[in-house]
Design a protein around this motif. Structure first.
Motif, PDB file in Angstrom:
ATOM      1  N   ALA A 152      49.245  69.064  19.219  1.00  0.00           N
ATOM      2  CA  ALA A 152      48.671  69.900  18.153  1.00  0.00           C
ATOM      3  C   ALA A 152      47.795  71.011  18.722  1.00  0.00           C
ATOM      4  O   ALA A 152      47.449  71.959  18.018  1.00  0.00           O
ATOM      5  N   GLN A 153      47.424  70.891  20.008  1.00  0.00           N
ATOM      6  CA  GLN A 153      46.586  71.864  20.707  1.00  0.00           C
ATOM      7  C   GLN A 153      45.229  72.031  20.024  1.00  0.00           C
ATOM      8  O   GLN A 153      44.753  73.140  19.796  1.00  0.00           O
ATOM      9  N   VAL A 154      44.623  70.879  19.702  1.00  0.00           N
ATOM     10  CA  VAL A 154      43.298  70.863  19.082  1.00  0.00           C
ATOM     11  C   VAL A 154      42.440  69.785  19.738  1.00  0.00           C
ATOM     12  O   VAL A 154      42.958  68.839  20.340  1.00  0.00           O
ATOM     13  N   ALA A 155      41.128  69.946  19.585  1.00  0.00           N
ATOM     14  CA  ALA A 155      40.172  68.924  20.019  1.00  0.00           C
ATOM     15  C   ALA A 155      39.517  68.351  18.773  1.00  0.00           C
ATOM     16  O   ALA A 155      38.978  69.094  17.953  1.00  0.00           O
ATOM     17  N   ASN A 156      39.603  67.039  18.612  1.00  0.00           N
ATOM     18  CA  ASN A 156      39.029  66.358  17.456  1.00  0.00           C
ATOM     19  C   ASN A 156      37.875  65.464  17.895  1.00  0.00           C
ATOM     20  O   ASN A 156      37.988  64.733  18.882  1.00  0.00           O
ATOM     21  N   LEU A 157      36.785  65.510  17.126  1.00  0.00           N
ATOM     22  CA  LEU A 157      35.649  64.638  17.396  1.00  0.00           C
ATOM     23  C   LEU A 157      36.000  63.213  16.970  1.00  0.00           C
ATOM     24  O   LEU A 157      36.341  62.968  15.819  1.00  0.00           O
ATOM     25  N   VAL A 158      35.940  62.284  17.913  1.00  0.00           N
ATOM     26  CA  VAL A 158      36.204  60.876  17.614  1.00  0.00           C
ATOM     27  C   VAL A 158      34.963  60.237  17.012  1.00  0.00           C
ATOM     28  O   VAL A 158      35.022  59.546  16.003  1.00  0.00           O
ATOM     29  N   CYS A 159      33.814  60.483  17.651  1.00  0.00           N
ATOM     30  CA  CYS A 159      32.546  59.968  17.135  1.00  0.00           C
ATOM     31  C   CYS A 159      31.410  60.868  17.603  1.00  0.00           C
ATOM     32  O   CYS A 159      31.499  61.504  18.647  1.00  0.00           O
ATOM     33  N   GLY A 160      30.356  60.927  16.792  1.00  0.00           N
ATOM     34  CA  GLY A 160      29.268  61.872  17.002  1.00  0.00           C
ATOM     35  C   GLY A 160      28.207  61.416  17.982  1.00  0.00           C
ATOM     36  O   GLY A 160      28.388  60.432  18.712  1.00  0.00           O
ATOM     37  N   PRO A 161      27.079  62.130  17.987  1.00  0.00           N
ATOM     38  CA  PRO A 161      26.008  61.851  18.945  1.00  0.00           C
ATOM     39  C   PRO A 161      25.598  60.388  18.959  1.00  0.00           C
ATOM     40  O   PRO A 161      25.522  59.743  17.923  1.00  0.00           O
ATOM     41  N   ASN A 162      25.395  59.895  20.165  1.00  0.00           N
ATOM     42  CA  ASN A 162      24.907  58.528  20.396  1.00  0.00           C
ATOM     43  C   ASN A 162      25.921  57.432  20.064  1.00  0.00           C
ATOM     44  O   ASN A 162      25.564  56.269  19.998  1.00  0.00           O
ATOM     45  N   CYS A 163      27.183  57.789  19.907  1.00  0.00           N
ATOM     46  CA  CYS A 163      28.192  56.736  19.732  1.00  0.00           C
ATOM     47  C   CYS A 163      28.592  56.163  21.083  1.00  0.00           C
ATOM     48  O   CYS A 163      29.284  55.158  21.167  1.00  0.00           O
ATOM     49  N   MET A 164      28.156  56.841  22.146  1.00  0.00           N
ATOM     50  CA  MET A 164      28.333  56.359  23.509  1.00  0.00           C
ATOM     51  C   MET A 164      26.971  56.464  24.198  1.00  0.00           C
ATOM     52  O   MET A 164      26.022  56.980  23.611  1.00  0.00           O
ATOM     53  N   ILE A 165      26.898  55.998  25.435  1.00  0.00           N
ATOM     54  CA  ILE A 165      25.637  56.105  26.172  1.00  0.00           C
ATOM     55  C   ILE A 165      25.223  57.571  26.227  1.00  0.00           C
ATOM     56  O   ILE A 165      26.028  58.448  26.548  1.00  0.00           O
ATOM     57  N   GLN A 166      23.973  57.828  25.906  1.00  0.00           N
ATOM     58  CA  GLN A 166      23.452  59.186  25.809  1.00  0.00           C
ATOM     59  C   GLN A 166      22.468  59.450  26.949  1.00  0.00           C
ATOM     60  O   GLN A 166      21.703  58.573  27.337  1.00  0.00           O
ATOM     61  N   ASP A 167      22.488  60.673  27.462  1.00  0.00           N
ATOM     62  CA  ASP A 167      21.548  61.079  28.504  1.00  0.00           C
ATOM     63  C   ASP A 167      20.137  61.122  27.912  1.00  0.00           C
ATOM     64  O   ASP A 167      19.914  61.721  26.849  1.00  0.00           O
ATOM     65  N   ALA A 168      19.187  60.506  28.598  1.00  0.00           N
ATOM     66  CA  ALA A 168      17.800  60.493  28.119  1.00  0.00           C
ATOM     67  C   ALA A 168      17.226  61.895  28.025  1.00  0.00           C
ATOM     68  O   ALA A 168      16.271  62.141  27.281  1.00  0.00           O
ATOM     69  N   ARG A 169      17.804  62.861  28.759  1.00  0.00           N
ATOM     70  CA  ARG A 169      17.325  64.242  28.739  1.00  0.00           C
ATOM     71  C   ARG A 169      17.878  65.037  27.553  1.00  0.00           C
ATOM     72  O   ARG A 169      17.463  66.172  27.305  1.00  0.00           O
ATOM     73  N   TYR A 170      18.838  64.468  26.844  1.00  0.00           N
ATOM     74  CA  TYR A 170      19.515  65.199  25.774  1.00  0.00           C
ATOM     75  C   TYR A 170      18.557  65.624  24.671  1.00  0.00           C
ATOM     76  O   TYR A 170      17.770  64.827  24.172  1.00  0.00           O
ATOM     77  N   GLU A 171      18.630  66.896  24.305  1.00  0.00           N
ATOM     78  CA  GLU A 171      17.828  67.443  23.210  1.00  0.00           C
ATOM     79  C   GLU A 171      18.756  68.129  22.220  1.00  0.00           C
ATOM     80  O   GLU A 171      19.351  69.160  22.533  1.00  0.00           O
ATOM     81  N   PRO A 172      18.923  67.559  21.018  1.00  0.00           N
ATOM     82  CA  PRO A 172      19.803  68.200  20.040  1.00  0.00           C
ATOM     83  C   PRO A 172      19.260  69.560  19.618  1.00  0.00           C
ATOM     84  O   PRO A 172      18.050  69.789  19.629  1.00  0.00           O
ATOM     85  N   CYS A 173      20.165  70.447  19.272  1.00  0.00           N
ATOM     86  CA  CYS A 173      19.796  71.792  18.855  1.00  0.00           C
ATOM     87  C   CYS A 173      20.155  71.952  17.379  1.00  0.00           C
ATOM     88  O   CYS A 173      21.339  71.917  17.021  1.00  0.00           O
ATOM     89  N   GLU A 174      19.162  72.144  16.538  1.00  0.00           N
ATOM     90  CA  GLU A 174      19.400  72.242  15.095  1.00  0.00           C
ATOM     91  C   GLU A 174      20.230  73.463  14.732  1.00  0.00           C
ATOM     92  O   GLU A 174      20.966  73.452  13.749  1.00  0.00           O
ATOM     93  N   ASP A 175      20.116  74.531  15.521  1.00  0.00           N
ATOM     94  CA  ASP A 175      20.875  75.753  15.231  1.00  0.00           C
ATOM     95  C   ASP A 175      22.335  75.673  15.678  1.00  0.00           C
ATOM     96  O   ASP A 175      23.135  76.536  15.335  1.00  0.00           O
ATOM     97  N   ASP A 176      22.653  74.670  16.450  1.00  0.00           N
ATOM     98  CA  ASP A 176      24.019  74.528  16.971  1.00  0.00           C
ATOM     99  C   ASP A 176      24.816  73.585  16.072  1.00  0.00           C
ATOM    100  O   ASP A 176      24.741  72.366  16.206  1.00  0.00           O
ATOM    101  N   VAL A 177      25.571  74.150  15.161  1.00  0.00           N
ATOM    102  CA  VAL A 177      26.408  73.356  14.261  1.00  0.00           C
ATOM    103  C   VAL A 177      27.753  73.127  14.941  1.00  0.00           C
ATOM    104  O   VAL A 177      28.496  74.076  15.221  1.00  0.00           O
ATOM    105  N   ILE A 178      28.055  71.871  15.215  1.00  0.00           N
ATOM    106  CA  ILE A 178      29.301  71.531  15.921  1.00  0.00           C
ATOM    107  C   ILE A 178      30.283  70.921  14.922  1.00  0.00           C
ATOM    108  O   ILE A 178      30.026  69.843  14.370  1.00  0.00           O
ATOM    109  N   PRO A 179      31.407  71.591  14.677  1.00  0.00           N
ATOM    110  CA  PRO A 179      32.400  71.040  13.749  1.00  0.00           C
ATOM    111  C   PRO A 179      33.117  69.828  14.348  1.00  0.00           C
ATOM    112  O   PRO A 179      32.972  69.530  15.536  1.00  0.00           O
ATOM    113  N   ASP A 180      33.895  69.152  13.525  1.00  0.00           N
ATOM    114  CA  ASP A 180      34.628  67.962  13.967  1.00  0.00           C
ATOM    115  C   ASP A 180      35.960  68.295  14.629  1.00  0.00           C
ATOM    116  O   ASP A 180      36.653  67.394  15.115  1.00  0.00           O
ATOM    117  N   ARG A 181      36.334  69.589  14.634  1.00  0.00           N
ATOM    118  CA  ARG A 181      37.653  69.974  15.140  1.00  0.00           C
ATOM    119  C   ARG A 181      37.592  71.391  15.691  1.00  0.00           C
ATOM    120  O   ARG A 181      36.941  72.256  15.120  1.00  0.00           O
TER     121      ARG A 181
END
Length: 198
Positions: A152-181
């Motif tokens: 299909a030549q697409v990237a689909n989000l399987v699961c969102g933030p923290n569904c896997m081990i997350q880097d302790a340094r990670y800082e979410p960005c409120e202005d960065d809207v990430i779609p599911d596809r």
């Protein structure tokens, strides 16, 4: 021993050798003869398991880690040796193992950094999976998991933030809207456009 007996023995040995080679050839299946049979959901669960096990090392060493998931002729999944890249790339080695067919690539995105757009697959990620002819899975420092569908030549989000081990340094960005596809053109627009102010 007569000459005819010697010829008979040599003839039987040659015949036995041909039979052994023919049977060995018919019993070994190369990757060309194999077709994947396992459902994508099973491959995806296996990919998530492989990537989750690599996240901590990827963050600690600040490198991408990658590998290939294969299906054996017995219908079981396995993973190639995990290869370490650098901060933003990981080159998969060529995979051509008898009796195993590659079904997906997988790689981490290293540790969190404002210098890289690590929460989505890169254009290189999606393009290389399309060229390889099998799907890909990407884990991010924020703990997201992406599935790249090469057909299909697409990237689909399987699961969102923290569904896997997350880097302790990670800082979410409120202005960065990430779609599911993402399509290729949508990823190209994201990487060529202005970065969110975080």
């Amino acid at each position: 021993m007569t000459q005819s007996t010697t010829r008979l023995i040599y003839g039987l040995c040659a015949l036995a050798f041909v039979v052994i080679i023919a049977r060995a050839y018919m019993n070994v299946k190369g990757t060309d003869a194999l077709q994947p049979t396992l459902p994508q959901s099973q491959v995806q669960a296996f990919a998530k398991e492989q990537l989750d096990a690599l996240q901590t090392r990827s963050f600690a060493e600040n490198i991408e880690l990658c590998g290939i998931i294969f299906e054996t002729s017995e219908g079981e999944l396995g993973a190639s040796r995990k290869i370490g890249g650098d901060e933003s790339t990981c080159d998969l080695s060529y995979f051509d193992e008898p009796g195993m067919v590659p079904v997906a690539s997988f790689h981490t995105h290293g540790r969190f950094s404002r210098d890289y757009d690590t929460e989505v697959p890169s254009l290189t990620d999606i393009q290389s999976d399309i060229e390889s002819g099998f799907d890909g899975y990407v884990s991010t420092p924020g703990g997201r998991l992406w599935h790249i569908d090469h057909e299909a030549q697409v990237a689909n989000l399987v699961c969102g933030p923290n569904c896997m081990i997350q880097d302790a340094r990670y800082e979410p960005c409120e202005d960065d809207v990430i779609p599911d596809r993402f399509t290729i053109s949508q990823l190209a627009d994201r990487f060529s456009g202005p970065s969110p102010s975080c």
